[in-house]
Every structure is written in C-alpha cells, then in structure tokens.
Motif scaffolding. Structure first.
Motif, PDB file in Angstrom:
ATOM      1  N   LEU A   1     -22.464 -11.891 -27.574  1.00  0.00           N
ATOM      2  CA  LEU A   1     -22.170 -13.219 -27.024  1.00  0.00           C
ATOM      3  C   LEU A   1     -20.737 -13.333 -26.527  1.00  0.00           C
ATOM      4  CD1 LEU A   1     -24.015 -15.550 -29.544  1.00  0.00           C
ATOM      5  CD2 LEU A   1     -24.687 -14.956 -27.204  1.00  0.00           C
TER       6      LEU A   1
ATOM      7  N   LYS B   1     -16.956 -10.483 -23.482  1.00  0.00           N
ATOM      8  CA  LYS B   1     -15.850 -10.587 -22.530  1.00  0.00           C
ATOM      9  C   LYS B   1     -14.587 -11.146 -23.164  1.00  0.00           C
ATOM     10  CE  LYS B   1     -17.474 -14.873 -20.285  1.00  0.00           C
ATOM     11  NZ  LYS B   1     -18.141 -15.360 -21.479  1.00  0.00           N
ATOM     12  N   GLN B   2     -14.777 -12.052 -24.136  1.00  0.00           N
ATOM     13  CA  GLN B   2     -13.589 -12.550 -24.852  1.00  0.00           C
ATOM     14  C   GLN B   2     -12.961 -11.435 -25.692  1.00  0.00           C
ATOM     15  OE1 GLN B   2     -16.379 -14.324 -24.553  1.00  0.00           O
ATOM     16  NE2 GLN B   2     -15.937 -16.494 -24.390  1.00  0.00           N
TER      17      GLN B   2
ATOM     18  N   PHE C   1     -13.081  -8.262 -25.111  1.00  0.00           N
ATOM     19  CA  PHE C   1     -12.359  -7.371 -24.195  1.00  0.00           C
ATOM     20  C   PHE C   1     -10.986  -7.957 -23.877  1.00  0.00           C
ATOM     21  CE2 PHE C   1     -10.901  -6.408 -19.930  1.00  0.00           C
ATOM     22  CZ  PHE C   1     -10.865  -5.021 -19.957  1.00  0.00           C
TER      23      PHE C   1
ATOM     24  N   THR D   1      -4.165 -18.037 -19.901  1.00  0.00           N
ATOM     25  CA  THR D   1      -5.136 -18.584 -18.954  1.00  0.00           C
ATOM     26  C   THR D   1      -6.159 -19.473 -19.658  1.00  0.00           C
ATOM     27  OG1 THR D   1      -6.424 -16.546 -19.133  1.00  0.00           O
ATOM     28  CG2 THR D   1      -4.906 -16.713 -17.272  1.00  0.00           C
TER      29      THR D   1
ATOM     30  N   THR E   1      -7.720 -19.260 -23.009  1.00  0.00           N
ATOM     31  CA  THR E   1      -8.750 -18.831 -23.962  1.00  0.00           C
ATOM     32  C   THR E   1      -8.225 -19.020 -25.382  1.00  0.00           C
ATOM     33  OG1 THR E   1      -9.618 -17.207 -22.420  1.00  0.00           O
ATOM     34  CG2 THR E   1     -10.147 -16.862 -24.731  1.00  0.00           C
TER      35      THR E   1
ATOM     36  N   SER F   1     -12.002  -9.403 -15.884  1.00  0.00           N
ATOM     37  CA  SER F   1     -11.607 -10.176 -17.069  1.00  0.00           C
ATOM     38  C   SER F   1     -10.728 -11.363 -16.690  1.00  0.00           C
ATOM     39  CB  SER F   1     -10.898  -9.286 -18.093  1.00  0.00           C
ATOM     40  OG  SER F   1      -9.587  -8.983 -17.675  1.00  0.00           O
TER      41      SER F   1
ATOM     42  N   LEU G   1     -12.395 -14.810 -17.035  1.00  0.00           N
ATOM     43  CA  LEU G   1     -12.792 -15.234 -18.377  1.00  0.00           C
ATOM     44  C   LEU G   1     -12.738 -16.742 -18.591  1.00  0.00           C
ATOM     45  CD1 LEU G   1     -13.520 -14.505 -21.319  1.00  0.00           C
ATOM     46  CD2 LEU G   1     -11.105 -14.309 -21.770  1.00  0.00           C
ATOM     47  N   SER G   2     -11.577 -17.335 -18.234  1.00  0.00           N
ATOM     48  CA  SER G   2     -11.417 -18.746 -18.585  1.00  0.00           C
ATOM     49  C   SER G   2     -12.349 -19.645 -17.766  1.00  0.00           C
ATOM     50  CB  SER G   2      -9.967 -19.164 -18.400  1.00  0.00           C
ATOM     51  OG  SER G   2      -9.541 -18.819 -17.116  1.00  0.00           O
TER      52      SER G   2
ATOM     53  N   ARG H   1     -15.374 -18.956 -17.149  1.00  0.00           N
ATOM     54  CA  ARG H   1     -16.701 -18.774 -17.695  1.00  0.00           C
ATOM     55  C   ARG H   1     -16.861 -19.557 -18.994  1.00  0.00           C
ATOM     56  NH1 ARG H   1     -21.347 -18.234 -15.827  1.00  0.00           N
ATOM     57  NH2 ARG H   1     -22.614 -16.902 -17.126  1.00  0.00           N
ATOM     58  N   GLY H   2     -15.746 -19.832 -19.664  1.00  0.00           N
ATOM     59  CA  GLY H   2     -15.797 -20.557 -20.923  1.00  0.00           C
ATOM     60  C   GLY H   2     -16.627 -19.832 -21.956  1.00  0.00           C
ATOM     61  N   LEU H   3     -17.501 -20.568 -22.628  1.00  0.00           N
ATOM     62  CA  LEU H   3     -18.252 -19.984 -23.736  1.00  0.00           C
ATOM     63  C   LEU H   3     -19.573 -19.358 -23.295  1.00  0.00           C
ATOM     64  CD1 LEU H   3     -17.578 -22.528 -26.604  1.00  0.00           C
ATOM     65  CD2 LEU H   3     -16.857 -20.139 -26.484  1.00  0.00           C
ATOM     66  N   ARG H   4     -19.915 -19.508 -22.005  1.00  0.00           N
ATOM     67  CA  ARG H   4     -21.179 -18.894 -21.560  1.00  0.00           C
ATOM     68  C   ARG H   4     -21.060 -17.382 -21.644  1.00  0.00           C
ATOM     69  NH1 ARG H   4     -21.085 -21.852 -15.955  1.00  0.00           N
ATOM     70  NH2 ARG H   4     -18.891 -21.721 -16.526  1.00  0.00           N
ATOM     71  N   PRO H   5     -22.085 -16.719 -22.182  1.00  0.00           N
ATOM     72  CA  PRO H   5     -21.994 -15.257 -22.327  1.00  0.00           C
ATOM     73  C   PRO H   5     -22.101 -14.535 -20.988  1.00  0.00           C
ATOM     74  CG  PRO H   5     -24.118 -16.040 -23.108  1.00  0.00           C
ATOM     75  CD  PRO H   5     -23.333 -17.256 -22.744  1.00  0.00           C
ATOM     76  N   PHE H   6     -21.539 -13.365 -20.907  1.00  0.00           N
ATOM     77  CA  PHE H   6     -21.574 -12.487 -19.726  1.00  0.00           C
ATOM     78  C   PHE H   6     -20.886 -13.121 -18.514  1.00  0.00           C
ATOM     79  CE2 PHE H   6     -25.686 -12.063 -22.034  1.00  0.00           C
ATOM     80  CZ  PHE H   6     -25.312 -10.963 -22.790  1.00  0.00           C
ATOM     81  N   TYR H   7     -20.690 -12.308 -17.484  1.00  0.00           N
ATOM     82  CA  TYR H   7     -20.130 -12.821 -16.238  1.00  0.00           C
ATOM     83  C   TYR H   7     -21.244 -13.077 -15.231  1.00  0.00           C
ATOM     84  CZ  TYR H   7     -15.454 -11.663 -17.851  1.00  0.00           C
ATOM     85  OH  TYR H   7     -14.285 -11.625 -18.553  1.00  0.00           O
TER      86      TYR H   7
END
Lengths: 278, 238
Positions: free
Chosen positions: A154, A157-158, A160, A172, A174, B94, B97-98, B100-106
């Motif tokens: 889940l 990416k975080q 990473f 940024t 997080t 990467s 990332l921000s 996308r927030g908490l949604r998984p994957f890109y």
C-alpha cells in the motif's frame, strides 16, 4: 528424491512445521524491512535492538514474567530512541547504537549472573530456540507478515521516497514521521519475534544479508526489494534443511547459507562488471 | 500577493542563530538567487522555506495558493544517495508522491508526467539505468526531473551545479532559465555569483544576516555586489 523424502520427514513433526512457518514469515519480514535499514545506513540498529531484547528477555526470565509482553514495548521504545539518536544528537548513529547494544548486553549478563547464572534459558535467548515455537508464535508471525506485506504494497511509493530522500519527501508535503514510525515499530516487532528463533546474537543477519546481497546485482529499488524477500525466504529454507540433514544448529545454518548467497551474488556482480571491481 | 513572504525571520541550529534579519518576498515568476559565502545561512534559509525547520523568530508564509505539495526541491546529494539502487524512472516518478497522497501506486497520469519531464531534460534514454551508474551531471538532471514532477508552482534548488564541469553547468543553467521563462518560480542557492547575476531576476545576499535584497541589476551597483563579484572572478581564475 532423497531430498524430498527428507523434507517430508521434517514436516511430519509439528514443531518443525511451526518452526518453518514462523521462520519463513519472519525471514520475509526481516528481509523487506532490512532494505530500508541497509539503505538508510541504519544497519546496526537490528543488532542494537536484539541486544536490548536480550537484556529484557534475561530479566523477564529471572522475574518470571511472559517475555514477549515486556520485550515488545521496550524494544519498540528502543527502536524509536535509536532512530532519533541517529538524526539529531551529539553522539552519532553507529556509536549510539554500539553504546546502547553493549550496555544492554552487560546489564542482561549482570542480572543473570546475580540470580540464576548462565542457564539453558539464557543460552536459548542468545542462540535461539526455533523448535520451541508455540501456536501463538505462529499466529503472531502471520499477523506480523500481513502487516509488513500490507505496508510494502500500500505504501510502497512512500517507503521508496522516505528511504531515498527523506527531506525531499518532507519538503513536498509527505508525512515522513508516520512512515518512519511504522518502519520502526515493525522492525522492532520483527526483531523480538525473530530473536526467539534465531537468538539475540544472530537475528540481525536476517535483516542485513538479503538486502546487501540483492544490492550487489539489482539496479532498481523494486527489484532490490523483491530479490531481498526471495533471498531471505530461500536462504532460511535451505538453512533449515541443512541443519536437519547434518544435525547443525538451525540459526547458525541459516546465517551460513545467507553468507554463501552473499558471496554468490558478489561473484555474479564481479563477473557482470567484467571482473574489474566488486 | 507574493508567493513567499519572509518577515524579520531568523533561523537557529542547536540554539545558535545562523541567519537573522530576513525580510524579503518572492513573487510569482521570480528567479531568485541566494548567494553568500559558506556558512552564511543559505541552506538553513532554504530548509526554512521548505518547512524542514521553523523560524526562531519572525515568520515565513506562503501566499497566492502556494502549498508544500506544489513545490519541487533539488537538494544537495548525500553520500548514501550517490550509491542508491534506484532507476532513473523510479527517482523521477517519486516526485509525484505528494500529488498521489494516500492512494496506492502511481497513476498513468503520474507516469506520463514523469516521462514528459525526462524528455524535457533529455534523460528519457537513460530511464532504465541505475542512478548510481550516472555521471554527476546526469544525476543532477534526474534530481531536477524529480523536482519538476513535484513542482507546479515553485522550484527550490540548492547548489544544483556543485561539482559539475563548466559545459554541463551552463547547460543546466539554460534548462533552469527555460523553466523560469515557462512561468515556474525559481529559488536557487548558488556559489556562482556571475551566473547568478546573469540569469536571476532578484538576488538575496546573505552573510548570517541579509546583506542585500533586490534586482540583479541593482546588485551589481552595490558595494557588497562589487566586492563579491570581484572575489568570485578571482576565484574563477584560480
């Protein structure tokens, strides 16, 4: 065929099945979490935590309280402390970990020698007792691996971003502390559970070897993570089979197989680079 | 309304004030260069703008709808990063990332943006290469690509040309200037005072306090500017 017969024989013992289930799951968790530790240069934290665990377990054994229920919160606390020390203190990372781990070891030994002396209990804490896994241990390790795998899927990416460049992730927007806390808690729990099976002296190797081996040959973070997980699990299985076959201590056999895998991966990387450098 | 307002701010590390008396604004579309000697508080100020540290006194505020999730950041590299097993594509992606927030994957959109930024910086051909195998200039481009993926409004760069050879340096400056002309607000720390006055629209000169803040043109006329430009010239000649 002989090998399969032997594996079938191994699995006919309940204690062996439990050892395998707990061991494979803990190896998987340790290998995944180890990628973060190794890449963040926190590799020694596994050792530090297991030594804190040793002190707690030794004291718990002496005063006869359930070791897990005291060890878990204390080692989780130690994980937070060590990660904090790594960030902002006058005593830097590796020295801080060395201080904490040797002092814990010393305190544990003093408590033990003042009371019961070096008994089988202490020997088990140091070198593990993989065949003493209970059904509760089994369920616990299943829950732990669901948590670790869930986090990696889940929040991949975080993880990473936090591993690669914490400041960028924070700058940024997080919530870096959240993910670091999750990693710290799960690492501590993995060390405590794994310590009972591998022993306080050897558990750290389960977090280090797979990640370092994977980094020899993999170029991408994703492949490092997957390879580390596979290496951790396969090495544990092979180590257990070896230990059963040749009647060797299981924890040490697993570490020896991990070392062999590491040397193999080094060899592969050496050949790939045309034998120039490792 | 300015994008970033710094009013009478000071920053400290371990209780020791590193830089004080900061009073400046960054407007949309500005290209601000922060110059000064080593230890003059440049990186500390940038960490303050990024919210990594809080001001000891005074304040730093974002305006005009600027949020931390719309800022891109190119930090100085740490030794651990130089040896990190990650592909160029992974690093650039990467930056999203921000968003996308908490949604998984890109999402496919994230991957499209990452690819577009890699093409813009001329690194799409090395997308599958490992970051640690790249040259210094390529690594900076990759980190700039990541910063661009995060930046919809502003780009903060901490010595982006440190350790690069002159040719790669001027290429990178040109790229940053193009981004500025595209409307992205740039805040850059630089040791290269000559490039700073050439490319930037405004200059902030620090020496543990604010020595100068104003347009690059005005800066050339000040005592601090003349002295620093001359010093920079003799450094460059060595």
């Amino acid at each position: 065929m002989q090998l399969f017969d032997m594996i079938a024989e191994m699995m006919s013992f309940t204690f062996m099945v439990r050892a395998m289930v707990v061991g494979l799951l803990v190896s998987l968790c340790a290998a995944l979490l180890g990628v973060n530790l190794v890449l963040k240069r926190y590799a020694m934290i596994g050792t530090g935590l297991s030594h804190v665990g040793f002190a707690v377990m030794a004291i718990a054994g002496v005063v006869e309280i359930a070791p897990l229920s005291v060890a878990l919160p204390i080692v989780v606390g130690a994980a937070f402390l060590l990660l904090r020390l790594n960030e902002n203190s006058k005593i830097k990372g590796d020295s801080a970990v060395a201080l904490v781990s040797t002092s814990s070891l010393a305190i544990g030994v003093i408590v033990v020698s003042l009371t019961t002396g070096l008994t089988l209990h202490i020997c088990n804490v140091m070198f593990g007792s993989i065949f003493a896994m209970t059904q509760a241990d089994m369920y616990f390790s299943i829950a732990l691996s669901v948590a670790v795998l869930g986090m990696f899927i889940l929040f991949y990416k975080q993880l990473f971003a936090v591993t690669y460049d914490e400041n960028f992730a924070k700058a940024t927007g997080t919530n870096v502390e959240l993910y670091k806390s999750m990693l710290a808690i799960l690492t501590a729990v993995t060390v405590v559970v794994g310590m009972r099976m591998m022993g306080a002296l050897l558990i750290a190797s389960l977090t280090l070897f797979p990640a370092i081996s994977a980094m020899r040959v993999c170029k991408r973070f994703l492949t490092v993570v997957i390879t580390a997980a596979v290496v951790g699990v396969v090495c544990f299985f092979v180590g257990m089979v070896f230990s059963f076959w040749y009647d060797l201590p299981p924890g040490s056999s697993v570490v020896a197989v991990n070392l062999a895998a590491f040397l193999l991966f080094c060899g592969v990387s050496f050949i790939r680079r045309g034998g120039v450098s490792v | 309304m300015p994008l970033i307002t710094c009013s009478n701010a000071s920053f400290a590390y371990d209780g020791r004030t590193v830089v004080a008396g900061l009073d400046f604004t960054v407007n949309k579309g500005d290209y601000l260069c922060i110059v000064g000697e080593n230890g003059s508080g440049k990186t500390t100020l940038m960490n303050g703008i990024l919210g990594l540290i809080s001001p000891k006194s005074g304040s730093i505020t974002f305006g005009d709808g600027l949020k931390s999730t719309s800022i891109g950041y190119l930090p100085q590299q740490t030794p651990a990063q130089k040896d990190f097993p990650a592909s160029v594509h992974e690093v650039v992606l990467s930056g999203r990332l921000s968003r996308r927030g908490l949604r998984p994957f890109y999402s496919a959109e994230d991957k499209r943006v990452a690819l577009a930024n890699m093409e813009r910086l001329g690194i799409s051909s090395i997308a599958r290469k490992s970051f640690r195998e790249l040259s210094g200039g390529q690594q900076q481009r990759v980190l700039l690509g990541r910063a661009l993926c995060a930046a919809s409004e502003a780009l903060l760069l901490d010595e982006p040309v440190a350790g690069l050879d002159p040719l790669v340096t001027s290429e990178l400056y040109r790229t940053i200037k193009e981004l500025s002309l595209d409307g992205i607000t740039i805040v850059m720390i630089s040791h290269d005072i000559h490039a700073a006055v050439e490319y930037a629209s405004t200059i902030l000169h620090l020496q543990n306090h604010q020595l100068f803040f104003g347009s690059a043109l005005d800066y050339r006329g000040t005592d601090a500017g003349r002295l620093f430009l001359r010093g920079g010239a003799s450094d460059a000649a060595v």
